[in-house]
Design an enzyme around this catalytic site. Structure first.
Site, PDB file in Angstrom:
ATOM      1  N   ARG A 221      44.382  -0.339  30.035  1.00 38.99           N
ATOM      2  CA  ARG A 221      44.934  -1.688  30.123  1.00 38.99           C
ATOM      3  C   ARG A 221      45.219  -2.017  31.585  1.00 38.99           C
ATOM      4  NH1 ARG A 221      43.077  -2.382  25.868  1.00 38.99           N
ATOM      5  NH2 ARG A 221      44.074  -3.012  23.918  1.00 38.99           N
ATOM      6  N   HIS A 269      36.244  -6.108  30.666  1.00 36.51           N
ATOM      7  CA  HIS A 269      36.868  -5.503  29.464  1.00 36.51           C
ATOM      8  C   HIS A 269      35.804  -5.284  28.378  1.00 36.51           C
ATOM      9  CE1 HIS A 269      40.840  -5.082  27.038  1.00 36.51           C
ATOM     10  NE2 HIS A 269      39.886  -4.358  26.485  1.00 36.51           N
TER      11      HIS A 269
HETATM   12  P1  NDP Z   1      45.418   7.362  21.067  1.00 34.60           P
HETATM   13  O1  NDP Z   1      46.695   6.841  20.529  1.00 34.60           O
HETATM   14  O2  NDP Z   1      44.514   8.111  20.153  1.00 34.60           O
HETATM   15  O3  NDP Z   1      45.696   8.296  22.326  1.00 34.60           O
HETATM   16  C1  NDP Z   1      46.664   8.015  23.264  1.00 34.60           C
HETATM   17  C2  NDP Z   1      46.849   9.208  24.169  1.00 34.60           C
HETATM   18  O4  NDP Z   1      47.757   8.847  25.219  1.00 34.60           O
HETATM   19  C3  NDP Z   1      47.473  10.418  23.444  1.00 34.60           C
HETATM   20  O5  NDP Z   1      46.899  11.603  23.913  1.00 34.60           O
HETATM   21  C4  NDP Z   1      48.937  10.344  23.869  1.00 34.60           C
HETATM   22  O6  NDP Z   1      49.626  11.580  23.897  1.00 34.60           O
HETATM   23  C5  NDP Z   1      48.802   9.809  25.289  1.00 34.60           C
HETATM   24  N1  NDP Z   1      50.069   9.206  25.732  1.00 34.60           N
HETATM   25  C6  NDP Z   1      50.743   8.178  25.173  1.00 34.60           C
HETATM   26  N2  NDP Z   1      51.880   7.933  25.870  1.00 34.60           N
HETATM   27  C7  NDP Z   1      51.924   8.837  26.859  1.00 34.60           C
HETATM   28  C8  NDP Z   1      52.842   9.120  27.886  1.00 34.60           C
HETATM   29  N3  NDP Z   1      53.984   8.416  28.021  1.00 34.60           N
HETATM   30  N4  NDP Z   1      52.577  10.125  28.731  1.00 34.60           N
HETATM   31  C9  NDP Z   1      51.436  10.870  28.595  1.00 34.60           C
HETATM   32  N5  NDP Z   1      50.523  10.658  27.631  1.00 34.60           N
HETATM   33  C10 NDP Z   1      50.758   9.655  26.771  1.00 34.60           C
HETATM   34  O7  NDP Z   1      44.655   6.097  21.672  1.00 34.60           O
HETATM   35  P2  NDP Z   1      43.084   5.884  21.865  1.00 34.60           P
HETATM   36  O8  NDP Z   1      42.527   7.077  22.522  1.00 34.60           O
HETATM   37  O9  NDP Z   1      42.457   5.423  20.615  1.00 34.60           O
HETATM   38  O10 NDP Z   1      43.083   4.625  22.860  1.00 34.60           O
HETATM   39  C11 NDP Z   1      43.705   4.709  24.130  1.00 34.60           C
HETATM   40  C12 NDP Z   1      43.781   3.336  24.779  1.00 34.60           C
HETATM   41  O11 NDP Z   1      42.516   2.920  25.231  1.00 34.60           O
HETATM   42  C13 NDP Z   1      44.224   2.189  23.868  1.00 34.60           C
HETATM   43  O12 NDP Z   1      45.617   2.177  23.670  1.00 34.60           O
HETATM   44  C14 NDP Z   1      43.748   0.978  24.631  1.00 34.60           C
HETATM   45  O13 NDP Z   1      44.752   0.555  25.519  1.00 34.60           O
HETATM   46  C15 NDP Z   1      42.558   1.507  25.422  1.00 34.60           C
HETATM   47  N6  NDP Z   1      41.296   0.922  24.968  1.00 34.60           N
HETATM   48  C16 NDP Z   1      40.564   0.160  25.826  1.00 34.60           C
HETATM   49  C17 NDP Z   1      39.362  -0.385  25.452  1.00 34.60           C
HETATM   50  C18 NDP Z   1      38.529  -1.156  26.402  1.00 34.60           C
HETATM   51  O14 NDP Z   1      37.533  -1.756  25.989  1.00 34.60           O
HETATM   52  N7  NDP Z   1      38.842  -1.173  27.663  1.00 34.60           N
HETATM   53  C19 NDP Z   1      38.838  -0.181  24.093  1.00 34.60           C
HETATM   54  C20 NDP Z   1      39.670   0.649  23.273  1.00 34.60           C
HETATM   55  C21 NDP Z   1      40.855   1.166  23.700  1.00 34.60           C
HETATM   56  P3  NDP Z   1      49.842  12.446  22.563  1.00 34.60           P
HETATM   57  O15 NDP Z   1      48.473  13.013  22.242  1.00 34.60           O
HETATM   58  O16 NDP Z   1      50.788  13.478  22.967  1.00 34.60           O
HETATM   59  O17 NDP Z   1      50.334  11.501  21.519  1.00 34.60           O
HETATM   60  C1  OXD Z   2      41.013  -2.110  22.246  1.00 33.74           C
HETATM   61  C2  OXD Z   2      40.307  -2.929  23.229  1.00 33.74           C
HETATM   62  O1  OXD Z   2      42.192  -1.813  22.423  1.00 33.74           O
HETATM   63  O2  OXD Z   2      39.218  -3.437  22.927  1.00 33.74           O
HETATM   64  O3  OXD Z   2      40.377  -1.725  21.251  1.00 33.74           O
HETATM   65  O4  OXD Z   2      40.780  -3.050  24.350  1.00 33.74           O
END
Ligand code: NDP
Ligand code: OXD
Length: 306
Positions: A221, A269
């Site tokens: 993000r 994006h």
């Molecule tokens: P998940 O919820 O599966 O994974 C999130 C990861 O971040 C987990 O490993 C989690 O740790 C870690 N995390 C969360 N908070 C913290 C913190 N405070 N400190 C350290 N680590 C942290 O999410 P996804 O992998 O499915 O997606 C990740 C992000 O990608 C989405 O939230 C979105 O913002 C972004 N995204 C962007 C897209 C784009 O087109 N640009 C498309 C899709 C997603 P833990 O394993 O310990 O819970």
């Molecule tokens: C998502 C994105 O969060 O598209 O899936 O950014």
């Protein structure tokens, strides 16, 4: 069973048609203000008015993996918030990150510039040992990206909230291990959810802890990055470049310095797009599971915000 579709930025008709085909027993409509109560909704950045009018809703299915646009709203207390769980996004993210990483590592932009001038030139091969990759966020997307990067034999580090053990990845967890993770990283990939803890996490102090010649790939993000901190680090030479798919304000405003900075590559994006067939199949499957009283995956922890 009644389901509303309430998604800004998505063309409603094909989605509603696909949802109707997947759930023929359900009544599926595009939400309009004043519409009656529904059981479920498929949402993306819905207006607060929608949530205020639908306090009975059992679950909101977000048409993306990141739920930050929803967690900023007042949500009905008992409503489940469900995110997309991969649904075809992780392989796209792996492609995007590997492309950005390899383009930088192999200096393909410099070769393209030479070729454009009719120059047949060689650069000294770089060593992948000198380009350790660090992935912030080892969830659904981060772990898929880690597997893809591993195939190219880069040293790999990962950082998450809770400790992890992943083959071939040196894993760090929590704020107390962030400095060590950054010091071991040259190419930083951000795949964190946007929460109160992660907003602004890519800033002057953290990016300065990357190894000299560091490179940033932000595909999570825009608000993870303190945008005004990036250019001084690039211009000062500590960072070699950045590939950015997400921005504080989207579309990126005309005249924003990121458009023209020679060390920044931007995309609109698009690193991992929401795919209709995969998403509808996942959501329909979860609605049917909830109707049978079964547990489902991808439910957001309201306290953690992801
Ligand atoms: P998940 O919820 O599966 O994974 C999130 C990861 O971040 C987990 O490993 C989690 O740790 C870690 N995390 C969360 N908070 C913290 C913190 N405070 N400190 C350290 N680590 C942290 O999410 P996804 O992998 O499915 O997606 C990740 C992000 O990608 C989405 O939230 C979105 O913002 C972004 N995204 C962007 C897209 C784009 O087109 N640009 C498309 C899709 C997603 P833990 O394993 O310990 O819970
Ligand atoms: C998502 C994105 O969060 O598209 O899936 O950014």
């Amino acid at each position: 069973m009644k389901i509303y579709f309430c998604c800004t930025d998505f063309k409603a008709e094909p989605w509603v048609a696909a949802l109707r085909a997947a759930l023929p027993q359900a009544e599926i409509e595009v939400w309009a203000p004043g519409a009656g109560p529904a059981d479920y909704a498929v949402v993306w950045a819905p207006p607060q008015a929608f949530l205020d009018e639908q306090p009975q809703i059992k679950a909101l299915f977000n048409l993306g993996a990141g739920v930050d646009a929803l967690t900023q709203l007042r949500l009905p207390a008992q409503t489940k918030l469900v995110r997309l769980d991969d649904a075809g996004m992780s392989v796209q993210m792996a492609e995007y990150v590997c492309h950005a990483l390899i383009r930088h590592f192999r200096e393909f932009d410099a070769y393209a510039a030479d070729v454009a001038q009719g120059k047949w030139s060689y650069r000294k091969p770089r060593l992948r040992e000198d380009f350790p990759v660090g992935i912030m966020g080892l969830g659904v997307l981060g772990q898929r990206v880690a597997r893809a990067v591993q195939a190219f034999e880069f040293p790999l580090r990962g950082w998450s909230r809770s400790p992890k053990e992943l083959p071939g990845v040196r894993c760090y967890a929590g704020e107390e291990q962030l400095a060590e993770f950054l010091a071991e990283t040259k190419v930083l990939v951000c795949l964190l959810p946007l929460t109160g803890q992660t907003q602004g996490i890519l800033n002057r102090e953290t990016l300065a802890q990357l190894q000299p010649g560091g490179y940033l790939i932000n595909v999570a993000r825009g608000a993870h990055l303190v945008e005004e901190d990036l250019i001084p680090l690039l211009d000062g030479g500590h960072l070699a470049g950045a590939t950015l798919d997400v921005f504080r304000q989207e579309p990126l405003p005309a005249g924003h310095p990121f458009w023209r900075h020679p060390k920044i590559t931007i995309t609109p994006h698009t690193s991992a797009r929401t795919l209709r067939d995969e998403s509808v199949a996942q959501i329909a499957g979860k609605i049917l599971a909830l109707e049978r009283g079964e547990p489902i995956g991808g439910v957001v922890d309201h306290h953690q915000g992801y």
